[in-house]
Motif scaffolding. Sequence first.
Motif, PDB file in Angstrom:
ATOM      1  N   ARG B  55      31.222  12.698  49.190  1.00 35.19           N
ATOM      2  CA  ARG B  55      31.406  11.793  48.152  1.00 35.19           C
ATOM      3  C   ARG B  55      32.400  12.007  47.227  1.00 35.19           C
ATOM      4  NH1 ARG B  55      27.600   8.178  45.536  1.00 35.19           N
ATOM      5  NH2 ARG B  55      28.365   6.520  47.249  1.00 35.19           N
ATOM      6  N   THR B  59      34.242  13.091  38.508  1.00 33.38           N
ATOM      7  CA  THR B  59      34.967  13.806  37.485  1.00 33.38           C
ATOM      8  C   THR B  59      36.174  14.309  37.965  1.00 33.38           C
ATOM      9  OG1 THR B  59      32.611  14.523  37.019  1.00 33.38           O
ATOM     10  CG2 THR B  59      34.389  15.936  36.033  1.00 33.38           C
ATOM     11  N   ALA B  60      36.537  14.801  38.993  1.00 36.05           N
ATOM     12  CA  ALA B  60      37.693  15.321  39.490  1.00 36.05           C
ATOM     13  C   ALA B  60      38.488  14.279  39.564  1.00 36.05           C
ATOM     14  CB  ALA B  60      37.541  16.105  40.948  1.00 36.05           C
ATOM     15  N   ALA B  62      38.595  11.494  37.903  1.00 38.38           N
ATOM     16  CA  ALA B  62      38.964  11.011  36.620  1.00 38.38           C
ATOM     17  C   ALA B  62      40.012  11.973  35.912  1.00 38.38           C
ATOM     18  CB  ALA B  62      37.803  10.953  35.535  1.00 38.38           C
ATOM     19  N   LEU B  63      39.917  13.308  35.974  1.00 37.78           N
ATOM     20  CA  LEU B  63      40.567  14.488  35.529  1.00 37.78           C
ATOM     21  C   LEU B  63      42.043  14.280  36.306  1.00 37.78           C
ATOM     22  CD1 LEU B  63      41.308  16.877  33.605  1.00 37.78           C
ATOM     23  CD2 LEU B  63      40.173  18.247  35.670  1.00 37.78           C
ATOM     24  N   ALA B  94      29.909  -4.418  35.762  1.00 36.70           N
ATOM     25  CA  ALA B  94      30.699  -2.916  35.990  1.00 36.70           C
ATOM     26  C   ALA B  94      30.025  -2.382  37.185  1.00 36.70           C
ATOM     27  CB  ALA B  94      30.087  -1.970  34.700  1.00 36.70           C
ATOM     28  N   ARG B  95      28.918  -2.715  37.666  1.00 37.35           N
ATOM     29  CA  ARG B  95      28.353  -2.250  38.850  1.00 37.35           C
ATOM     30  C   ARG B  95      29.064  -2.805  40.006  1.00 37.35           C
ATOM     31  NH1 ARG B  95      23.629  -4.622  40.211  1.00 37.35           N
ATOM     32  NH2 ARG B  95      23.013  -4.501  38.165  1.00 37.35           N
ATOM     33  N   SER B  98      32.310  -1.336  40.435  1.00 40.94           N
ATOM     34  CA  SER B  98      31.843   0.309  40.370  1.00 40.94           C
ATOM     35  C   SER B  98      32.386   1.239  39.386  1.00 40.94           C
ATOM     36  CB  SER B  98      32.121   0.962  41.808  1.00 40.94           C
ATOM     37  OG  SER B  98      33.211   0.540  42.408  1.00 40.94           O
ATOM     38  N   TYR B  99      32.168   0.803  38.269  1.00 39.84           N
ATOM     39  CA  TYR B  99      32.354   1.395  37.168  1.00 39.84           C
ATOM     40  C   TYR B  99      30.952   1.796  36.295  1.00 39.84           C
ATOM     41  CZ  TYR B  99      37.225   0.296  35.922  1.00 39.84           C
ATOM     42  OH  TYR B  99      38.862   0.376  35.905  1.00 39.84           O
ATOM     43  N   ALA B 100      31.296   3.148  35.688  1.00 38.29           N
ATOM     44  CA  ALA B 100      29.934   3.689  35.259  1.00 38.29           C
ATOM     45  C   ALA B 100      29.755   3.022  33.780  1.00 38.29           C
ATOM     46  CB  ALA B 100      30.145   5.010  34.966  1.00 38.29           C
ATOM     47  N   VAL B 101      28.675   2.893  33.151  1.00 41.33           N
ATOM     48  CA  VAL B 101      28.446   2.288  31.968  1.00 41.33           C
ATOM     49  C   VAL B 101      27.723   3.093  30.926  1.00 41.33           C
ATOM     50  CG1 VAL B 101      27.415   0.506  30.614  1.00 41.33           C
ATOM     51  CG2 VAL B 101      27.901   0.023  32.854  1.00 41.33           C
ATOM     52  N   GLY B 102      28.340   3.446  29.989  1.00 49.37           N
ATOM     53  CA  GLY B 102      27.656   4.572  28.881  1.00 49.37           C
ATOM     54  C   GLY B 102      27.444   3.698  27.612  1.00 49.37           C
ATOM     55  N   ILE B 103      26.531   4.214  27.098  1.00 56.08           N
ATOM     56  CA  ILE B 103      25.891   3.318  25.905  1.00 56.08           C
ATOM     57  C   ILE B 103      25.977   4.356  24.656  1.00 56.08           C
ATOM     58  CG2 ILE B 103      23.785   3.773  26.449  1.00 56.08           C
ATOM     59  CD1 ILE B 103      23.353   1.112  25.148  1.00 56.08           C
ATOM     60  N   ARG B 120      32.723  10.048  20.203  1.00 55.32           N
ATOM     61  CA  ARG B 120      32.124  10.278  21.217  1.00 55.32           C
ATOM     62  C   ARG B 120      32.103   9.357  22.359  1.00 55.32           C
ATOM     63  NH1 ARG B 120      27.672  12.572  21.810  1.00 55.32           N
ATOM     64  NH2 ARG B 120      26.227  11.001  22.423  1.00 55.32           N
ATOM     65  N   ASP B 123      35.649  10.107  23.980  1.00 59.17           N
ATOM     66  CA  ASP B 123      35.449  11.649  24.866  1.00 59.17           C
ATOM     67  C   ASP B 123      34.869  11.193  26.446  1.00 59.17           C
ATOM     68  OD1 ASP B 123      36.420  12.913  22.717  1.00 59.17           O
ATOM     69  OD2 ASP B 123      34.735  13.665  21.999  1.00 59.17           O
TER      70      ASP B 123
END
Lengths: 343, 343
Positions: B55, B59-60, B62-63, B94-95, B98-103, B120, B123
């Motif tokens: 998979r 993270t990689a 995104a970086l 978002a789903r 396929s985006y992640a959702v933060g709160i 935050r 970041d």
Amino acid sequence: MNVTGHTRRPASIRDVATAAGVSYQTVSRVINGHPSVKPSTRDRVLAAIDELGFRRNATALALASGRSRAVTVLTANTTHYGYASILQGVEEAARAASYAVGIGVLESAEEAAVAAQVQRAADAGGGLIVIAYDPAGVRALTSVPAELPVVGVVETPASPPGGDRPWVWTDDREAAYQVTRHLLSLGHETVHYVAIPSSTRRTSARTSGWRQALREAGAPEPRPVQGSWGPAGGHTAGRKLAKDPAVTAVLCGNDDLALGVLRALHEAGRAVPDEVSVAGFDDAPHSAYLTPSLTTVRLDFTGLGRAAFALLHGAVEESAQVAPHPVSVPELVVRETSGRPPR
Amino acid sequence: MNVTGHTRRPASIRDVATAAGVSYQTVSRVINGHPSVKPSTRDRVLAAIDELGFRRNATALALASGRSRAVTVLTANTTHYGYASILQGVEEAARAASYAVGIGVLESAEEAAVAAQVQRAADAGGGLIVIAYDPAGVRALTSVPAELPVVGVVETPASPPGGDRPWVWTDDREAAYQVTRHLLSLGHETVHYVAIPSSTRRTSARTSGWRQALREAGAPEPRPVQGSWGPAGGHTAGRKLAKDPAVTAVLCGNDDLALGVLRALHEAGRAVPDEVSVAGFDDAPHSAYLTPSLTTVRLDFTGLGRAAFALLHGAVEESAQVAPHPVSVPELVVRETSGRPPR
DNA sequence: GCCAGGATTGTGACCGGTCACATATGGGCC
DNA sequence: GGCCCATATGTGACCGGTCACAATCCTGGC
């Protein structure tokens, strides 16, 4: 600085390093609070950091170090009061620990859909908190791969789903027991129960607390009426119960369900609490303002969320204060919907 | 595979590459659907991917690429029905992408606290969706640095906070206008208003829609009563209004407020709707089951959340379907709390 | 049979941090 | 004065992907 107004890409540790005249590693040491850095150097680096407005890149940190300072909460719904409160509690604790909080909604309890959501959460990195009060949540909890740190928020610690995974819980059983006893103590012959969808095939903690109270009092044990989560389900259930003149007390699996029951009783012309007493579960914010106001049990959902995070945090970082979470005592809140049975 | 049961670190593209006998770049091409890969090679790579359970590491990704396929929702609260529904809508859209959702929860409207939360969120990478219906949200929206993609969820598009940032909105003004007209059409001389905390110093969209309806009808314009968000605020406001025999119709900034007002009227012995009519705002799920059931306006919060995400998505990715979001028409829901004034 | 040029594939550097190890520097002690 | 060691700092590789460019293969046209 940045007077030109150009969108400059954010400063990296190497930028800071050149600005301070040191190596990037020294900068890394400073931001990580490593002890062996000469005070004068540290000051120079800190000044550069301040000057350039440096912020450590969370993505790079996660990639390089492997740990990601993030939690994802998996829940079947964000709008239910209890779930939303747990989420809020998690966020609060996570913020204090400077963790990021992600959220995934389990829209369906169907195997593949749940698995996909768990995968997504895993991809996000970091730990998982699964709200497992319902079938979708339970399935999610059980399908989390073993190597992923996870905490379940469950209704009963007795053989919780997800095997030996850590979990937190409110004492739903005790809470149900208390409300039922309250109703019985008012003189009702028995208490009927409108259940929320059970999280497992076995009886839920709420159901079993209710049953225990009946049993201890030697009261007849009517079969629980299956409800849904929302007031609509309560309404349907309430219509059935309203037809039965023997019903004088109804306990509901949550406050929304109770609201539906109240409405159905009203429509059937049965007075609350004079003819029928009703009690809810959760003490949602609006319950105190209903007319008549709802007797219920308050559960500390926010605290539950905080505890879940603390547990996960302890499991992920070594500086672990893994004290088992103090289960908050459910608090019976007697209001206007409960009273003596008609004689 | 992985029969040993050892926790093996997840496969990377280089692992896949060796397994398939190609270079890592070819693997990258395959997972990105690059056209110039020989079908036979592609198949071999896909087989290896499947075999190793590869998979792509978010993270990689995104970086390396700079884009992060993530959204953070900033909100003052997760438990209010409207806010929670917006969040749910965002997550849904978002789903699908396929985006992640933060709160992030804006616990206080205080400058520093809000700035910290915005930081935050920044970041975390990715875009921002700010629910700016309240002072904390508005402050957050205005303090988002210019280079960050952000969408505001606001109550009025007329000079929205956050400058020329994209935004989505429900037509609160129109909604308030409709409910007020409904009450006036029943024969009330005027309609009193219990306001939610305004998001700006100027009058809110809801207030102005209400006022417009009064003005058009030539009705007197009473001063709005300041409420809070929850039923407690409505209760306080309702107590004041209940004392004034001239009050025959009350519009509330949301359903929770209305609930508090209903309770206060009940306590003061004023019958609803016979003596006083009450209307809410939002059509929360429980409003239909209150006794009497609440007249209100339904707003499509979930759709609003979806629209907010779509807008952000369009702004971040080139494949932009930046169609301005179709503002859903608020729907007046007439129930039992509104009726003719006493004569 | 030779060459241009598209189709395929590979190499090296980089994103912004961390980690393991090597390299100065400075006292304390014999 | 020389040696040892703790303190202070720097270097190179790496996390797991992407990007820009180079290299190789293959095919058709003349």
